[in-house]
Write a protein that holds these residues in place. Structure first.
Motif, PDB file in Angstrom:
ATOM      1  N   ARG A  48       0.715  -1.223  -0.115  1.00  0.00           N
ATOM      2  CA  ARG A  48      -0.072   0.056   0.171  1.00  0.00           C
ATOM      3  C   ARG A  48       0.741   1.202  -0.036  1.00  0.00           C
ATOM      4  O   ARG A  48       0.353   2.128  -0.529  1.00  0.00           O
ATOM      5  CB  ARG A  48      -0.936   0.080   1.231  1.00  0.00           C
ATOM      6  CG  ARG A  48      -1.993  -0.922   1.247  1.00  0.00           C
ATOM      7  CD  ARG A  48      -2.936  -1.033   0.146  1.00  0.00           C
ATOM      8  NE  ARG A  48      -3.661  -0.071   0.279  1.00  0.00           N
ATOM      9  CZ  ARG A  48      -4.825   0.136  -0.448  1.00  0.00           C
ATOM     10  NH1 ARG A  48      -4.992  -0.559  -1.496  1.00  0.00           N
ATOM     11  NH2 ARG A  48      -5.773   1.299  -0.059  1.00  0.00           N
ATOM     12  N   GLY A  51       2.833   0.772  -3.750  1.00  0.00           N
ATOM     13  CA  GLY A  51       2.275   0.616  -4.809  1.00  0.00           C
ATOM     14  C   GLY A  51       1.854   1.495  -5.795  1.00  0.00           C
ATOM     15  O   GLY A  51       1.973   1.444  -7.314  1.00  0.00           O
ATOM     16  N   THR A  52       1.731   2.761  -5.660  1.00  0.00           N
ATOM     17  CA  THR A  52       1.570   3.845  -6.292  1.00  0.00           C
ATOM     18  C   THR A  52       2.430   4.995  -6.622  1.00  0.00           C
ATOM     19  O   THR A  52       2.252   6.227  -7.110  1.00  0.00           O
ATOM     20  CB  THR A  52       0.146   4.613  -6.322  1.00  0.00           C
ATOM     21  OG1 THR A  52       0.124   4.853  -4.912  1.00  0.00           O
ATOM     22  CG2 THR A  52      -1.253   3.480  -6.474  1.00  0.00           C
ATOM     23  N   THR A 134      -5.045  -5.320  -2.476  1.00  0.00           N
ATOM     24  CA  THR A 134      -3.512  -5.648  -3.219  1.00  0.00           C
ATOM     25  C   THR A 134      -4.064  -5.870  -4.915  1.00  0.00           C
ATOM     26  O   THR A 134      -3.292  -6.084  -5.576  1.00  0.00           O
ATOM     27  CB  THR A 134      -3.259  -7.166  -2.979  1.00  0.00           C
ATOM     28  OG1 THR A 134      -4.180  -8.073  -3.061  1.00  0.00           O
ATOM     29  CG2 THR A 134      -2.697  -7.053  -1.507  1.00  0.00           C
ATOM     30  N   PHE A 138      -3.115  -0.927  -7.142  1.00  0.00           N
ATOM     31  CA  PHE A 138      -1.989  -1.735  -6.504  1.00  0.00           C
ATOM     32  C   PHE A 138      -1.545  -2.974  -7.111  1.00  0.00           C
ATOM     33  O   PHE A 138      -0.840  -3.627  -6.708  1.00  0.00           O
ATOM     34  CB  PHE A 138      -2.122  -1.948  -4.898  1.00  0.00           C
ATOM     35  CG  PHE A 138      -2.473  -0.521  -4.272  1.00  0.00           C
ATOM     36  CD1 PHE A 138      -1.466   0.042  -3.709  1.00  0.00           C
ATOM     37  CD2 PHE A 138      -3.750   0.042  -4.288  1.00  0.00           C
ATOM     38  CE1 PHE A 138      -1.486   1.438  -3.089  1.00  0.00           C
ATOM     39  CE2 PHE A 138      -3.909   1.293  -3.605  1.00  0.00           C
ATOM     40  CZ  PHE A 138      -2.789   1.834  -3.079  1.00  0.00           C
ATOM     41  N   LYS A 141       2.037  -3.652  -8.522  1.00  0.00           N
ATOM     42  CA  LYS A 141       2.800  -3.658  -7.627  1.00  0.00           C
ATOM     43  C   LYS A 141       2.906  -5.224  -7.137  1.00  0.00           C
ATOM     44  O   LYS A 141       3.924  -5.818  -6.999  1.00  0.00           O
ATOM     45  CB  LYS A 141       2.896  -2.877  -6.469  1.00  0.00           C
ATOM     46  CG  LYS A 141       3.920  -3.196  -5.396  1.00  0.00           C
ATOM     47  CD  LYS A 141       5.164  -2.550  -5.997  1.00  0.00           C
ATOM     48  CE  LYS A 141       6.267  -2.576  -5.028  1.00  0.00           C
ATOM     49  NZ  LYS A 141       7.990  -2.291  -5.441  1.00  0.00           N
TER      50      LYS A 141
END
Length: 271
Positions: A48, A51-52, A134, A138, A141
């Motif tokens: 989290r 991921g971005t 997830t 996300f 990732k």
């Protein structure tokens, strides 16, 4: 002192290993489930956080993610939990000290591995897939991380597993050496953060991230199994040999020799 010296840590680790083996089946089941869930929550936080993030940030992304991952082991060791990789250190040194049998060691490892798997799958499915933490933005990732794990050849995954549990075992060892909560958290944080930064493979963490990708419709359970086997074996060597055996030979074997030498001298004097 606010900490124990290495010889005292060895004694504590042996005692902990015996306690783990002698735990009730219910305790192993509950604490093993929690151990797998806590490590997975740490990994979920990693996903989290990173991921971005922009790819242009490079290694800084991994550094930031690694800084939050250790919360999982903090929860295991302070809140309470049983973790396979930690037991590979503590239960092993109890075996080397001849306090438990090899059968007891293997039974503990396999049971805790199973319950860790249940905890990891719970987080991967319900939080990762069902809630979607997830997936979505996300997912890239999650997939990139999981694919990197399963794409390692057997011996690469094995050696990576050694590196991982050398550091995780040291984190547990140092935690046993601290006398206060703040000291324990610091002792855990940096070795675990280091293994994540390097990219070593942790069998229980992989029990979360690879199934998370599977639940999202990618990878397969066969790839999962072929990853878990070498990483499990590597983690076992890292914790049992590079931590437990080495410190046992220094702080327990030598102590035994000194004790035996002293007894021999006393007998000769008495004679």
């Amino acid at each position: 002192m606010s900490y124990y010296n290495p010889k005292e840590i060895a004694d504590i680790s042996i005692k902990k290993g015996v306690e783990k083996v002698e735990s009730s089946k219910l305790s192993m089941a509950i604490l093993g489930f929690l151990g797998g869930a806590f490590i997975s929550l740490g990994y979920l936080a990693y996903i989290r956080v990173t991921g971005t993030m922009p790819h242009e940030w490079g290694s800084l992304v991994t550094f930031i993610g690694a800084a939050v991952f250790p919360v999982g082991l903090v929860l295991v060791l302070i809140a309470g939990g049983e973790l396979l990789t930690g037991n590979m250190m503590a239960v092993s040194i109890a075996y080397f000290a001849r306090k438990i049998s090899f059968t007891q060691l293997m039974k503990n490892w396999l049971l805790i591995a199973f319950y860790n798997l249940l905890g990891a799958l719970f987080i991967a499915y319900f939080f990762g897939h069902f809630v979607g933490l997830t997936e979505g933005a996300f997912l890239e990732k999650t997939l990139h991380t999981a694919e990197a794990k399963v794409n390692d050849p057997f011996w690469v995954a094995f050696v990576s597993g050694i590196g991982c549990n050398w550091l995780v075992g040291i984190a547990v060892w140092l935690c046993y050496g601290a006398k206060d909560v703040a000291g324990k958290i610091l002792a855990i944080w940096f070795p675990v953060m280091t293994f994540v930064l390097i990219g070593f493979q942790h069998v229980v963490a992989n029990m979360f991230i690879i199934p998370a990708a599977i639940f999202a419709g990618h990878l397969s359970w066969t790839e999962f199994v072929f990853n878990v086997i070498p990483v499990f074996l590597g983690n076992a060597v890292g914790g049992a040999v590079f931590v437990s055996l080495m410190y046992f030979l220094v702080y327990q074997k030598e102590a035994s020799k000194i004790g035996a030498f002293s007894v021999d001298k006393d007998i000769k004097k008495a004679g």
